[in-house]
Design a protein around this motif. Structure first.
Motif, PDB file in Angstrom:
ATOM      1  N   SER A 164      61.450 -26.395 110.291  1.00 54.59           N
ATOM      2  CA  SER A 164      61.466 -26.684 108.808  1.00 54.59           C
ATOM      3  C   SER A 164      60.528 -27.246 108.329  1.00 54.59           C
ATOM      4  N   LEU A 165      59.866 -26.873 107.065  1.00 52.72           N
ATOM      5  CA  LEU A 165      58.754 -27.039 106.752  1.00 52.72           C
ATOM      6  C   LEU A 165      58.787 -27.891 105.185  1.00 52.72           C
ATOM      7  N   LEU A 166      57.895 -28.641 104.876  1.00 51.28           N
ATOM      8  CA  LEU A 166      57.736 -29.384 103.537  1.00 51.28           C
ATOM      9  C   LEU A 166      56.058 -29.283 103.272  1.00 51.28           C
ATOM     10  N   THR A 167      55.828 -29.284 102.050  1.00 50.06           N
ATOM     11  CA  THR A 167      54.223 -29.382 101.898  1.00 50.06           C
ATOM     12  C   THR A 167      54.018 -30.197 100.651  1.00 50.06           C
ATOM     13  N   ALA A 168      52.771 -30.725 100.726  1.00 45.77           N
ATOM     14  CA  ALA A 168      52.653 -32.054  99.698  1.00 45.77           C
ATOM     15  C   ALA A 168      52.170 -31.232  98.278  1.00 45.77           C
ATOM     16  N   ASP A 169      51.823 -29.915  98.191  1.00 46.22           N
ATOM     17  CA  ASP A 169      51.316 -29.222  97.222  1.00 46.22           C
ATOM     18  C   ASP A 169      52.340 -28.572  96.075  1.00 46.22           C
ATOM     19  N   GLY A 170      53.697 -28.708  96.594  1.00 46.10           N
ATOM     20  CA  GLY A 170      54.936 -28.280  95.587  1.00 46.10           C
ATOM     21  C   GLY A 170      55.282 -26.807  96.168  1.00 46.10           C
ATOM     22  N   THR A 171      54.488 -26.303  96.910  1.00 46.65           N
ATOM     23  CA  THR A 171      54.920 -24.683  97.193  1.00 46.65           C
ATOM     24  C   THR A 171      56.144 -24.572  97.940  1.00 46.65           C
ATOM     25  N   ILE A 172      56.431 -25.644  98.525  1.00 45.90           N
ATOM     26  CA  ILE A 172      57.487 -25.913  99.573  1.00 45.90           C
ATOM     27  C   ILE A 172      58.198 -27.077  99.321  1.00 45.90           C
ATOM     28  N   PRO A 173      58.940 -27.276  97.990  1.00 45.81           N
ATOM     29  CA  PRO A 173      59.327 -28.684  97.550  1.00 45.81           C
ATOM     30  C   PRO A 173      60.238 -29.256  98.251  1.00 45.81           C
ATOM     31  N   TYR A 174      61.019 -28.921  99.016  1.00 46.04           N
ATOM     32  CA  TYR A 174      62.023 -29.512  99.935  1.00 46.04           C
ATOM     33  C   TYR A 174      62.004 -28.657 101.221  1.00 46.04           C
ATOM     34  N   ASP A 175      62.603 -29.366 102.294  1.00 48.23           N
ATOM     35  CA  ASP A 175      62.706 -28.701 103.573  1.00 48.23           C
ATOM     36  C   ASP A 175      63.527 -27.430 103.739  1.00 48.23           C
ATOM     37  N   LYS A 176      62.483 -26.492 104.000  1.00 56.46           N
ATOM     38  CA  LYS A 176      63.223 -25.200 104.317  1.00 56.46           C
ATOM     39  C   LYS A 176      62.861 -24.742 105.722  1.00 56.46           C
ATOM     40  N   VAL A 177      63.802 -23.634 106.250  1.00 55.45           N
ATOM     41  CA  VAL A 177      63.492 -23.347 107.561  1.00 55.45           C
ATOM     42  C   VAL A 177      62.427 -22.027 107.460  1.00 55.45           C
ATOM     43  N   PHE A 178      61.559 -22.025 108.190  1.00 56.36           N
ATOM     44  CA  PHE A 178      60.653 -21.087 108.322  1.00 56.36           C
ATOM     45  C   PHE A 178      60.420 -20.631 109.905  1.00 56.36           C
ATOM     46  N   TYR A 179      59.788 -19.343 110.232  1.00 54.69           N
ATOM     47  CA  TYR A 179      59.383 -19.122 111.632  1.00 54.69           C
ATOM     48  C   TYR A 179      58.260 -18.300 111.482  1.00 54.69           C
ATOM     49  N   CYS A 180      57.628 -18.249 112.970  1.00 53.33           N
ATOM     50  CA  CYS A 180      56.611 -17.533 113.300  1.00 53.33           C
ATOM     51  C   CYS A 180      57.008 -16.988 114.734  1.00 53.33           C
ATOM     52  N   HIS A 181      56.329 -15.910 115.333  1.00 48.16           N
ATOM     53  CA  HIS A 181      56.654 -15.371 116.622  1.00 48.16           C
ATOM     54  C   HIS A 181      55.372 -15.804 117.488  1.00 48.16           C
ATOM     55  N   ALA A 182      55.897 -15.897 118.717  1.00 48.49           N
ATOM     56  CA  ALA A 182      54.878 -16.704 119.580  1.00 48.49           C
ATOM     57  C   ALA A 182      53.832 -15.654 120.145  1.00 48.49           C
ATOM     58  N   ASN A 183      52.786 -16.085 120.456  1.00 50.56           N
ATOM     59  CA  ASN A 183      51.786 -15.201 121.131  1.00 50.56           C
ATOM     60  C   ASN A 183      52.188 -14.954 122.761  1.00 50.56           C
ATOM     61  N   ASP A 184      51.873 -14.045 123.464  1.00 49.85           N
ATOM     62  CA  ASP A 184      51.978 -13.560 124.758  1.00 49.85           C
ATOM     63  C   ASP A 184      52.180 -14.844 125.715  1.00 49.85           C
ATOM     64  N   ASP A 185      51.246 -15.582 125.520  1.00 47.32           N
ATOM     65  CA  ASP A 185      51.250 -16.923 126.876  1.00 47.32           C
ATOM     66  C   ASP A 185      51.909 -18.154 126.201  1.00 47.32           C
ATOM     67  N   PHE A 186      52.403 -18.102 125.160  1.00 48.06           N
ATOM     68  CA  PHE A 186      53.144 -19.103 124.388  1.00 48.06           C
ATOM     69  C   PHE A 186      52.107 -20.345 124.210  1.00 48.06           C
ATOM     70  N   THR A 187      50.892 -20.091 123.696  1.00 41.66           N
ATOM     71  CA  THR A 187      50.124 -20.961 123.180  1.00 41.66           C
ATOM     72  C   THR A 187      49.789 -21.170 121.730  1.00 41.66           C
ATOM     73  N   ASP A 188      50.229 -20.254 121.122  1.00 41.06           N
ATOM     74  CA  ASP A 188      49.979 -20.271 119.710  1.00 41.06           C
ATOM     75  C   ASP A 188      51.061 -19.429 118.850  1.00 41.06           C
ATOM     76  N   LEU A 189      51.005 -19.535 117.480  1.00 42.11           N
ATOM     77  CA  LEU A 189      52.040 -18.798 116.490  1.00 42.11           C
ATOM     78  C   LEU A 189      51.240 -17.584 116.054  1.00 42.11           C
ATOM     79  N   LEU A 190      51.805 -16.486 115.819  1.00 41.99           N
ATOM     80  CA  LEU A 190      51.303 -15.381 115.194  1.00 41.99           C
ATOM     81  C   LEU A 190      51.591 -15.449 113.788  1.00 41.99           C
ATOM     82  N   GLY A 191      50.524 -15.222 113.162  1.00 38.40           N
ATOM     83  CA  GLY A 191      50.570 -14.927 111.504  1.00 38.40           C
ATOM     84  C   GLY A 191      50.922 -16.426 110.976  1.00 38.40           C
ATOM     85  N   GLU A 192      51.381 -16.201 109.554  1.00 35.70           N
ATOM     86  CA  GLU A 192      51.621 -17.393 108.845  1.00 35.70           C
ATOM     87  C   GLU A 192      53.436 -17.507 108.721  1.00 35.70           C
TER      88      GLU A 192
END
Length: 337
Positions: A164-192
């Motif tokens: 779940s994400l919340l931002t301070a700038d109002g673009t996500i005004p309340y907690d919403k569920v987001f996702y990313c896919h993981a890279n091959d070695d599970f050390t980072d997220l792919l894309g936004e």
């Protein structure tokens, strides 16, 4: 070789989603953090899925200061991959700095549940110059296999990390569920991050499992502010095509599922070994105990028991994973009770 492995894993997981794998388990591993003033990862073990004994003499097995930015590890989620790895994600946050002090998550991987590699994903730097740099909360990440993800080599299937994400700038005004896919070695997220779901108001602590009986994904979440747990279902994790609006793949929410009037959060679902019975557990966080309920269809739940939490065993928002007798013995050797 890497391409061959991804193709093999993709084919296997498409036929048998990771969340539905059956395991001839003899024990259950509970991974959790114990308190707001002790935000580290702990293990406890059980032979029946309900009664747990802490490992490592009641001491932590992963210390927050070894792998975080914020010096706190909360809400650990553990899954078993069909590739022989265990994957764990956790909230990178120290509650003493405030509930809006969370700026990212930690991704971890292990072959044996004992030694973990880890990487902190700090959103302000990872997503600089995007709205996601303004996050104040990246809460309760979890991981699931997405069989429909199309890789660059043409194979399908990749680990999805959702939170779940919340931002301070109002673009996500309340907690919403987001996702990313993981890279091959599970050390980072792919894309936004991409929007996954919300109920129209704050939605947190989502736990998704795949039920092969009805071929549906069941997503359980906390109605933040209400203290209750509901679920939605979908035939696939993400929209089927560009014309399907994000989030519309999910059904209407169920009625509250908790079997108590207490405030609850941190829902977790696991299946009893060699059984068609699913267990819904949740943290009765105002009263210091966990409650366990059972279901054979993931829709109708029956109260089973409250699990006493005292002494060295005071779990908060964690995961239960069925493990084999060999894995349990290895953990007991590495982290004696």
């Amino acid at each position: 070789m890497r391409q061959f492995f991804l193709l093999l894993l993709s084919a296997f997981a498409t036929l048998t989603p990771l969340a539905s794998l059956r395991l001839a388990a003899a024990d259950y591993l509970f991974v959790y953090f114990p308190a707001n003033d002790d935000e580290n990862i702990y293990y406890a073990i059980s032979t029946d899925g309900y009664n747990y004994t802490p490992l490592n003499g009641g001491r932590c097995v992963v210390a927050a200061d070894s792998c975080t930015v914020q010096c706190g590890l909360r809400d650990p989620h553990l899954m078993r991959g069909s590739d022989g790895w265990f994957y764990m994600v956790a909230t990178d946050m120290r509650s003493a700095d405030g509930w809006d002090s969370n700026r990212g998550l930690v991704m971890m991987r292990s072959r044996d549940l004992i030694s973990w590699s880890h990487a902190a994903v700090h959103f302000p730097s990872r997503y600089a110059d995007t709205p996601f740099a303004a996050v104040t909360r990246v809460w309760a990440p979890e991981t699931i296999w997405d069989p429909n993800y199309l890789n660059t080599d043409g194979s399908r299937g990749r680990l999805m990390v959702y939170f779940s994400l919340l931002t301070a700038d109002g673009t996500i005004p309340y907690d919403k569920v987001f996702y990313c896919h993981a890279n091959d070695d599970f050390t980072d997220l792919l894309g936004e991050p991409v929007f996954l779901y919300d109920r129209g108001s704050a939605t947190i602590d989502m736990d998704i499992v795949y039920n092969p009986t009805d071929s549906l994904y069941h997503a359980f979440y906390k109605n933040e502010g209400d203290g209750g747990i509901c679920q939605v279902t979908a035939s696939r994790l993400t929209p089927c095509c560009a014309s399907q609006p994000a989030g519309s793949q999910w059904s209407a929410p169920s009625a509250p599922l908790q079997q108590t009037d207490e405030a609850v959060e941190g829902a977790g679902i696991f299946r009893l070994a060699d059984s068609d019975t699913w267990i819904l557990m949740y943290d009765c966080y105002m009263n210091g105990h966990y409650q366990f309920c059972s279901s054979t269809d993931l829709r109708h739940f029956r109260f089973e028991r409250n699990t006493a939490t005292s002494g060295k065993f005071t779990p908060r928002h964690g995961t239960v994973l069925p493990i084999t007798s060999e894995e349990a013995a290895r953990l007991r050797r590495a982290f004696p009770e």
